[in-house]
Design an enzyme around this catalytic site. Structure first.
Site, PDB file in Angstrom:
ATOM      1  CG  LEU A  61      -1.814  -1.197   1.384  1.00 15.52           C
ATOM      2  CD1 LEU A  61      -2.681  -0.997   3.014  1.00 15.52           C
ATOM      3  CD2 LEU A  61      -2.734  -1.259   0.373  1.00 15.52           C
ATOM      4  CG  ASP A  62       0.407   4.317  -2.968  1.00 16.90           C
ATOM      5  OD1 ASP A  62       1.244   3.840  -3.336  1.00 16.90           O
ATOM      6  OD2 ASP A  62      -0.623   4.828  -3.536  1.00 16.90           O
ATOM      7  NE  ARG A  63       4.756   9.251   4.806  1.00 17.19           N
ATOM      8  CZ  ARG A  63       4.345  10.234   4.891  1.00 17.19           C
ATOM      9  NH1 ARG A  63       3.504  10.731   3.786  1.00 17.19           N
ATOM     10  NH2 ARG A  63       4.299  11.036   6.044  1.00 17.19           N
TER      11      ARG A  63
END
Length: 245
Positions: A61-63
């Site tokens: 997942l993106d940050r």
């Protein structure tokens, strides 16, 4: 910035399922990086690692994206999950808050993605774009609800369920932006990519708030399913639920 605490919602000898908060990095991006999920799990699973185990993050997942992350604890489990993803038997569902009310209730976006910098000038190295030379990408979109909220930048918003059939970088974010409904709080694919460059320089400020409305993009990994085996789900976190209700 909130405490980057994550919850373990399921664990077996083969895997662990984590509910990740926004702003917690998945992997280290620089030496001596601040906290990240991979490093935290390596500390937590030190005994298993000493006995030949590993920490392999299956769905990254993106940050800023919150929600469910599946992590293999053995090489065999990592291989198995990789094969399940290739066969599209590991199904992922996301919830996103988008700008405006779509004219459709359901839609499939089928548009290949490539890194923008390969085809035109781009100030953001990671930024993706729709391009015929890119990798195939498909996202199924469904409107869960349309709602009204008074803000400086508009008052119509929708909660969307996004089901990626492929796993390209920023896929859901680019596909939603491409159909005219970017995710609320998205600094790269939202109202103006300059907001991202300003954010990198200054962090979150009162000047950014009226344009972006949220300090992170409103995207949440809400459900993971291994067909015929198991399913995990995570409710919308408080920051996103509070925007809707």
């Amino acid at each position: 910035m909130p405490l980057l605490h994550f919850d373990i919602i399921d664990e077996t000898d083969d895997y662990v399922v984590v509910d990740k908060p926004p702003f917690l990095l998945i992997h280290p991006t620089k030496p001596n990086e601040a906290r990240n999920l991979w490093k935290e799990l390596r500390e937590l699973l030190a005994f298993e690692i000493a006995s030949g185990g590993q920490v392999s993050i299956v769905n990254r997942l993106d940050r800023e994206t919150s929600g469910l992350v599946l992590v293999a604890k053995t090489a065999a489990a990592a291989r198995r999950f990789g094969l399940l993803m290739q066969k599209q038997r590991l199904r992922k569902e996301y919830l996103a808050i988008i700008w405006d009310w779509p004219e459709w209730d359901e839609k499939i976006v089928d548009a290949p993605l490539d890194r923008q910098g390969k085809h035109q000038q781009s100030a953001i190295w990671l930024k993706q774009m729709i391009h015929p030379a890119g990798a195939a990408a498909q996202t199924e979109l469904r409107v869960e609800r349309r709602f009204v909220r008074s803000t400086p930048s508009g008052n119509k918003f929708s909660l969307i369920r996004a089901i990626p059939r492929t796993g390209r970088t920023h896929q859901i974010r680019v596909h939603l932006s491409s159909v005219g409904h970017p995710i609320v709080g998205d600094k790269i694919y939202g109202p103006d990519e300059q907001l991202y460059l300003r954010f990198i320089e200054t962090g979150w400020t009162h000047e950014l708030e009226p344009r972006l409305l949220l300090p992170r993009h409103a995207l949440h990994s809400a459900k993971l399913t291994i067909e015929g085996e198991c399913e995990w789900s995570s409710p919308l976190p408080l920051d996103l639920a509070g925007f809707i209700w």
